[in-house]
Design a protein around this motif. Structure first.
Motif, short mmCIF file in Angstrom:
data_model
loop_
_atom_site.label_atom_id
_atom_site.label_comp_id
_atom_site.label_asym_id
_atom_site.label_seq_id
_atom_site.Cartn_x
_atom_site.Cartn_y
_atom_site.Cartn_z
N GLY A 160 48.36 78.20 29.72
CA GLY A 160 48.22 77.56 31.02
C GLY A 160 47.25 78.25 31.95
N GLU A 161 46.83 79.47 31.59
CA GLU A 161 45.89 80.20 32.43
C GLU A 161 44.47 80.01 31.90
N SER A 162 44.03 78.77 31.85
CA SER A 162 42.70 78.44 31.35
C SER A 162 41.75 78.21 32.52
N PRO A 163 40.44 78.30 32.28
CA PRO A 163 39.47 78.11 33.36
C PRO A 163 39.68 76.78 34.09
N ALA A 164 39.52 76.83 35.39
CA ALA A 164 39.73 75.63 36.21
C ALA A 164 38.59 75.50 37.21
N GLY A 165 38.58 74.37 37.93
CA GLY A 165 37.56 74.14 38.95
C GLY A 165 36.17 74.10 38.33
N PHE A 166 35.22 74.82 38.93
CA PHE A 166 33.85 74.85 38.44
C PHE A 166 33.73 75.52 37.08
N LEU A 167 34.77 76.24 36.66
CA LEU A 167 34.75 76.91 35.35
C LEU A 167 35.45 76.10 34.27
N ALA A 168 35.94 74.92 34.61
CA ALA A 168 36.77 74.15 33.69
C ALA A 168 36.04 73.82 32.38
N ARG A 169 34.72 73.71 32.42
CA ARG A 169 33.97 73.34 31.22
C ARG A 169 33.53 74.55 30.40
N THR A 170 33.87 75.73 30.86
CA THR A 170 33.47 76.93 30.13
C THR A 170 34.56 77.34 29.16
N GLN A 171 34.15 77.87 28.03
CA GLN A 171 35.10 78.30 27.00
C GLN A 171 35.66 79.67 27.35
N ALA A 172 36.97 79.77 27.37
CA ALA A 172 37.61 81.04 27.65
C ALA A 172 37.63 81.90 26.39
N LEU A 173 37.73 83.21 26.59
CA LEU A 173 37.99 84.13 25.50
C LEU A 173 39.50 84.20 25.35
N ILE A 174 40.02 83.76 24.22
CA ILE A 174 41.46 83.73 24.01
C ILE A 174 41.94 85.09 23.52
N ALA A 175 42.82 85.71 24.29
CA ALA A 175 43.38 87.00 23.89
C ALA A 175 44.55 86.73 22.95
N ASP A 176 44.25 86.56 21.67
CA ASP A 176 45.31 86.24 20.70
C ASP A 176 46.35 87.35 20.62
N ASN A 177 45.91 88.58 20.79
CA ASN A 177 46.84 89.71 20.77
C ASN A 177 46.57 90.61 21.97
N PRO A 178 47.25 90.36 23.09
CA PRO A 178 47.03 91.17 24.29
C PRO A 178 47.33 92.65 24.08
#
Length: 234
Positions: A97-115
């Motif tokens: 649920g903590e994915s890029p939003a607003g002006f960043l919504a179209r950018t790909q996040a780096l997924i921390a599979d193992n924090p």
């Protein structure tokens, strides 16, 4: 001294502070100057101005997207500041649920599979910095300085690993690698083996069969790599 500086934007809660601190420490080990607001603000300092100063002097912003990050007004203002200055932004998604939003919504996040593996996340951040036009040269310049002053074979190998993430070096950058190998025995005599960062003591006799760090880099990002790429294109 690291030549590339990034601002870590994070939720001040326990999870956010822990993730940001771990990432900060691992990035520092990889020769990246990562800034956390809590470190930048001294007692009695105007904290708002201190944050602005650090944002203005940072070449990139990294969003540490732990739970609750998106709802923090100050985090969103830090992102807005970076957007307004056209500074590269990397969003690391630590929680659902903590994915890029607003002006960043179209950018790909780096997924921390193992924090719990901040060293892996930090390396991914370095690779991202190497891919950004605004940060690549400063990153490489800092790594070359580390290579030139390397005090151990281990440091040389680690620096070579990071330089390889940058892709092909310019002629001037490659000349610094060659000069470092000529002037610093910790670079000249370092070998790069394929079996990992360490080898057991009993295998020392086989070091002569392994490529030098200089040859290893030449095959990946030096003139030899460029020639091989040219042959592929023909």
């Amino acid at each position: 001294m690291p030549n590339v500086k990034v601002f870590l934007s994070y939720n001040e809660g326990a999870a956010g502070g822990k993730a940001a601190q771990e990432l900060h420490d691992k990035l520092s080990e990889l020769h990246v100057d990562a800034v956390m607001a809590r470190h930048a603000i001294l007692p009695g300092t105007d904290w708002e101005q201190a944050i602005r100063t650090e944002l203005e002097s940072s070449a990139a912003l990294v969003s540490v997207g732990t739970k609750g990050y998106s709802a923090r007004p100050w985090c969103q203002q830090e992102i807005g500041w970076a957007l307004g200055r056209h500074v590269p932004i990397l969003w690391i998604q630590y929680a659902d649920g903590e994915s890029p939003a607003g002006f960043l919504a179209r950018t790909q996040a780096l997924i921390a599979d193992n924090p719990d593996q901040p060293e892996v996340i930090a390396r991914d951040v370095v690779q991202w910095l190497a891919s950004q036009e605004a940060t690549r040269d400063a990153l490489v310049d800092g790594l070359l300085e580390v290579l030139e002053t390397s005090s151990s074979y281990s440091q040389t190998r680690g620096c070579a690993d990071l330089l390889a993430l940058a892709g092909r070096l310019s002629e001037e950058e490659w000349s610094r690698v060659v000069r470092a190998a000529s002037e610093n025995r910790q670079v000249r005599d370092a070998v790069k083996w394929s079996g990992g960062k360490r080898r057991p003591a009993w295998s020392k006799a086989s070091y002569k069969d392994e490529p030098s760090v200089l040859n290893w880099l030449n095959d990946r990002i030096g003139p030899r790599a460029s020639q091989a790429q040219g042959r592929e294109l023909r």
